[in-house]
Design an enzyme around this catalytic site. Structure first.
Site, short mmCIF file in Angstrom:
data_model
loop_
_atom_site.label_atom_id
_atom_site.label_comp_id
_atom_site.label_asym_id
_atom_site.label_seq_id
_atom_site.Cartn_x
_atom_site.Cartn_y
_atom_site.Cartn_z
N LYS A 184 -29.31 -39.23 16.10
CA LYS A 184 -30.19 -40.34 15.77
C LYS A 184 -31.64 -39.85 15.74
CE LYS A 184 -32.52 -43.43 17.89
NZ LYS A 184 -33.68 -43.53 16.97
N GLU A 260 -35.96 -32.35 26.68
CA GLU A 260 -37.28 -31.75 26.42
C GLU A 260 -38.26 -32.91 26.31
OE1 GLU A 260 -36.55 -29.14 23.09
OE2 GLU A 260 -35.16 -27.96 24.29
N CYS A 294 -45.73 -31.66 21.65
CA CYS A 294 -45.57 -31.74 23.10
C CYS A 294 -46.30 -30.61 23.81
CB CYS A 294 -44.09 -31.69 23.44
SG CYS A 294 -43.25 -30.28 22.69
N GLU A 396 -50.20 -38.37 29.26
CA GLU A 396 -50.13 -37.74 27.94
C GLU A 396 -50.67 -38.71 26.88
OE1 GLU A 396 -46.20 -37.44 26.11
OE2 GLU A 396 -46.64 -35.38 25.56
P1 NAD Z 1 -39.59 -41.56 22.44
O1 NAD Z 1 -39.05 -41.21 23.76
O2 NAD Z 1 -40.27 -42.87 22.27
O3 NAD Z 1 -38.43 -41.56 21.35
C1 NAD Z 1 -37.63 -40.42 21.10
C2 NAD Z 1 -36.29 -40.85 20.54
O4 NAD Z 1 -35.59 -41.59 21.54
C3 NAD Z 1 -36.37 -41.75 19.32
O5 NAD Z 1 -35.33 -41.42 18.44
C4 NAD Z 1 -36.18 -43.13 19.92
O6 NAD Z 1 -35.65 -44.07 19.01
C5 NAD Z 1 -35.17 -42.84 21.01
N1 NAD Z 1 -35.17 -43.79 22.13
C6 NAD Z 1 -36.21 -44.49 22.64
N2 NAD Z 1 -35.80 -45.26 23.68
C7 NAD Z 1 -34.47 -45.03 23.83
C8 NAD Z 1 -33.48 -45.53 24.73
N3 NAD Z 1 -33.78 -46.42 25.68
N4 NAD Z 1 -32.22 -45.07 24.61
C9 NAD Z 1 -31.91 -44.17 23.66
N5 NAD Z 1 -32.79 -43.67 22.77
C10 NAD Z 1 -34.06 -44.09 22.86
O7 NAD Z 1 -40.53 -40.34 22.02
P2 NAD Z 1 -41.43 -40.22 20.69
O8 NAD Z 1 -42.58 -41.14 20.84
O9 NAD Z 1 -40.56 -40.31 19.49
O10 NAD Z 1 -41.91 -38.70 20.81
C11 NAD Z 1 -43.07 -38.31 21.46
C12 NAD Z 1 -42.75 -37.77 22.84
O11 NAD Z 1 -41.84 -36.68 22.74
C13 NAD Z 1 -43.95 -37.22 23.56
O12 NAD Z 1 -43.89 -37.59 24.91
C14 NAD Z 1 -43.78 -35.71 23.44
O13 NAD Z 1 -44.43 -34.94 24.43
C15 NAD Z 1 -42.30 -35.58 23.53
N6 NAD Z 1 -41.84 -34.32 22.96
C16 NAD Z 1 -41.35 -33.33 23.77
C17 NAD Z 1 -40.95 -32.10 23.24
C18 NAD Z 1 -40.45 -30.98 24.11
O14 NAD Z 1 -39.87 -30.06 23.57
N7 NAD Z 1 -40.64 -31.01 25.42
C19 NAD Z 1 -41.02 -31.90 21.87
C20 NAD Z 1 -41.52 -32.93 21.08
C21 NAD Z 1 -41.91 -34.14 21.62
#
Ligand code: NAD
Length: 492
Positions: A184, A260, A294, A396
Site C-alpha cells: 500500500k 524505518e 527522513c 521532526e
Molecule cells: P505516515 O506514517 O503518515 O504514512 C506512511 C504510510 O502509512 C502511508 O502509506 C499511510 O497511508 C500509512 N498509514 C498511516 N497510518 C496508518 C495506520 N494507522 N495503519 C496502517 N497504515 C497507516 O508517514 P508519511 O507522512 O507518509 O511519511 C513521512 C514520514 O516518514 C516522516 O516521519 C519521515 O521521517 C518518515 N520516513 C522515514 C524513512 C526511513 O527510512 N527511516 C524514510 C522515509 C520517510
C-alpha cells in the site's frame, strides 16, 4: 506549456490477483504544484484487503513457490528492465504526484527503483548461509547449517516522500526471498506504484504474487491490512507514531515487523572542515527534496570560530535556491507534497518564532503571481537562537528548514547531537581523521556520515536507533528479515 500541465485526470485502480480492479470508494489526488486534480484514486475497503491477502497466500503454494531462486531473480531483473523501458513514464508520475524537480526524479527516485530490483535479485541469487561443525561427546560431531524459506505474505506500507524508491526498497527483497506481497503506497503518491504494478504484470509474475492496494491509513486500507491475521510480516516506512500504531496491530499475531521511521538529524561542522564541502553538504542535507527526506539535517551544530561565516554563507546560498515548476531550468526545490503537509510545516515556522528563534531567512510562503500560488510551496528557512529543548529542536518538521547553533568542544557537539528522541542519521564534517572516527562512532544513530550525506551502498545496513526505527534492512539484513531461517542440526 509546463511539463504534465496537459495531463487529463486518470483513474488509478488496485492490482489484485493479476487484475486491475476498481472500488466503490475513491478520492481525488491533486497536484502540489498548482492544486489541479491529477487522478481519481480507488480506495480499497476491508473486503478488497481480504481478497488481496487471500490471493497472496494462495500464490505461495502456486507456481511462484516452485520457482528456483535463479528463476525468481531473473523475474526481478525483468521488472528492472520494465522500469527502464518506461523510465520517462515513471519520472512523469513521480514528478506529477510530488512536484519535485524532474532532474531529481531521474537521477534519484527512478534510478534507485531500478537499482533496488537489480541489487536484491543479485544478492538473493548469491546468498549463502552459516555452517558450524559441533563437537559431541562420542567424538563424531554434528553439523549445523541453515536454510532460508519465504516468510509468507508480507505487507509493505510506504510513505510519500520518496515513493518508488522506498516502495521498491522493500518489495524487491520480499519478492527475491520468495514471499508474496500486498503493498500500500501513500495516498499522496499512488502513481508510480500503479505503474510498477503494470511493469510487474508485464514481467510475468504469477497472479497474486504482487498485489497493490490504494487508500489511506487509519480506518482505511492501511489499518485493515496491518490488522489482517494472515500476514507473516509488516514492513513499514513512515512516521514514528504510525510505526507505534502498526506495532500494536502486529502484536496480536506476533508478526515480524521492520520499521524505518522519522528523524531529527544532526550535522556537526568543525572549524577544521573543508568549509566549501561542508557548506555544500549541509545545503544538500537540509534542502534536498524540500527537506522531505527522513535523513535530512534539521539541527546543524557549527564550531564557534566559523559559526558566523557559516550562517552567512548558508543564508546567501539559501536565498539563491530557485523554487519553481519541476521542469524549470535550474530549479532546486519544488513544493511540499500537499496543502496538509504545508500547514504542518508552516505551523512550525510560526512556533519557532514563538519559541524565540531568529529567522535568518525564509519563514513564510513565496509569492509567484501565477498558478503556483495554489500549490504547496514554502520558503526555505534557517533559524538560529533556539534552546536545545525547544519543540522545533526536538520534533521532526520534515520541511526545508534547519536550525544552526554554535558549539565550543567536541564533547559538547556529540552530547547535543545525541540529545534527541530520534536516532536515524548524523553527519560530521572535519578533516581530522581521528576526530572523524571518534565522533562518528559516538553518534546514537543507525547511520553516521563523515564528510558526505545520503551516500548509500545498498548492501550496507540501513535503519534507525531510538524512535527512528526497528531492525535493519539492506544487503544481508534484508535477506534475513524477508526469510524464515531454519537451523538444521545433523548428528554425524
Ligand atoms: P505516515 O506514517 O503518515 O504514512 C506512511 C504510510 O502509512 C502511508 O502509506 C499511510 O497511508 C500509512 N498509514 C498511516 N497510518 C496508518 C495506520 N494507522 N495503519 C496502517 N497504515 C497507516 O508517514 P508519511 O507522512 O507518509 O511519511 C513521512 C514520514 O516518514 C516522516 O516521519 C519521515 O521521517 C518518515 N520516513 C522515514 C524513512 C526511513 O527510512 N527511516 C524514510 C522515509 C520517510
Amino acid at each position: 506549456m509546463h511539463h504534465l500541465a496537459s495531463d487529463a485526470p486518470r483513474l488509478i485502480r488496485h492490482y489484485i490477483a493479476g487484475e486491475f480492479v476498481g472500488s466503490d470508494r475513491s478520492f481525488v489526488k491533486t497536484s502540489p504544484v498548482d492544486g489541479r486534480p491529477l487522478a481519481t484514486v480507488c480506495e480499497a475497503g476491508a473486503d478488497q484487503v481480504q481478497d488481496a491477502v487471500a490471493v497472496a497466500r494462495a500464490a505461495l503454494n502456486g507456481p511462484w513457490g516452485k520457482l528456483k531462486t535463479a528463476e525468481r531473480c531473473a523475474m526481478l531483473h525483468r521488472i528492472a528492465d520494465g522500469i527502464e523501458r518506461r523510465f520517462d513514464d515513471f519520472v512523469a508520475a513521480e514528478v506529477a504526484d510530488t512536484g519535485r524537480p524532474v532532474s531529481q526524479a531521474r537521477t534519484l527516485d527512478i534510478a534507485r527503483g531500478i537499482a533496488n530490483f537489480r541489487t536484491f535479485a543479485d544478492l538473493a541469487r548469491t546468498a549463502h548461509g552459516e555452517l558450524f561443525q559441533t563437537p559431541t561427546a562420542d567424538g563424531a560431531g554434528a553439523l549445523n547449517y541453515v536454510v532460508r524459506k519465504p516468510l509468507g505474505v508480507v505487507a509493505v506500507i510506504s510513505p510519500w516522500n520518496l515513493p518508488l524508491l522506498l516502495l521498491t526498497w522493500k518489495v524487491a527483497p520480499a519478492l527475491a526471498m520468495g514471499n508474496t506481497v500486498v503493498a500500500k503506497p501513500s495516498e499522496e503518491t499512488p502513481s508510480s506504484a500503479a505503474l510498477l504494478a503494470e511493469v510487474i504484470d508485464e514481467a510475468g509474475l504469477p497472479p497474486g504474487v504482487f498485489n497493490l492496494l490504494h487508500g489511506f491509513g487509519p480506518d482505511s486500507t492501511g489499518e485493515f491490512l496491518t490488522r489482517h491475521p494472515d500476514l507473516a510480516a509488516i514492513t513499514f516506512t513512515g512516521e514514528s507514531r504510525t510505526g507505534s500504531t502498526i506495532m500494536k496491530a502486529a502484536a496480536d499475531g506476533v508478526k515480524d515487523v521492520s520499521f524505518e521511521l522519522g528523524g531529527k538529524n544532526a550535522a556537526v561542522v568543525f572549524a577544521d572542515a573543508d568549509f566549501d564541502a561542508a557548506l555544500d553538504g549541509v545545503m544538500r542535507s537540509t534542502f534536498t527534496n524540500a527537506g522531505q527526506v527522513c535523513l535530512c539535517s534539521e539541527r546543524v551544530y557549527v564550531e564557534r570560530p566559523i559559526f558566523e561565516k557559516f550562517v552567512a554563507a548558508m543564508k546567501a546560498r539559501t536565498e539563491a535556491l530557485r523554487l519553481g515548476y519541476p521542469d524549470d531550468d535550474g530549479v532546486a526545490m519544488g513544493p511540499l507534497v500537499s496543502q496538509g503537509h504545508r500547514a504542518k510545516v508552516l505551523s512550525y515556522y510560526r512556533l519557532a518564532v514563538e519559541e524565540g528563534a531568529k529567522v535568518v531567512t525564509g519563514g513564510g510562503v513565496p509569492h509567484f503571481g501565477d498558478a503556483r500560488d495554489q500549490g504547496a510551496f514554502v520558503q526555505p528557512t534557517i533559524w538560529t537562537g533556539l534552546p536545545d529543548h525547544a519543540r522545533c529542536m526536538r520534533e521532526e518538521v520534515f520541511g526545508p528548514v534547519c536550525h544552526i547553533a554554535p558549539f565550543d568542544t567536541e564533547d559538547e557537539a556529540i552530547r547535543r547531537a545525541n540529545d534527541s528522541d530520534y536516532g536515524l542519521a548524523a553527519c560530521v564534517w572535519t578533516t581530522n581523521l581521528a576526530r572523524a572516527h571518534r565522533v562518528a562512532q559516538q553518534f546514537h544513530t543507525g547511520i553516521a556520515w563523515v564528510n558526505t550525506w545520503f551516500l548509500r551502498d545498498l548492501r550496507s545496513p540501513f535503519g534507525g536507533a531510538k524512535l527512528s526505527g526497528l531492525g535493519r534492512e539492506g544487503g544481508r539484513h534484508s535477506l534475513d528479515f524477508y526469510s524464515e531461517i531454519t537451523n538444521i542440526c545433523i548428528k554425524l
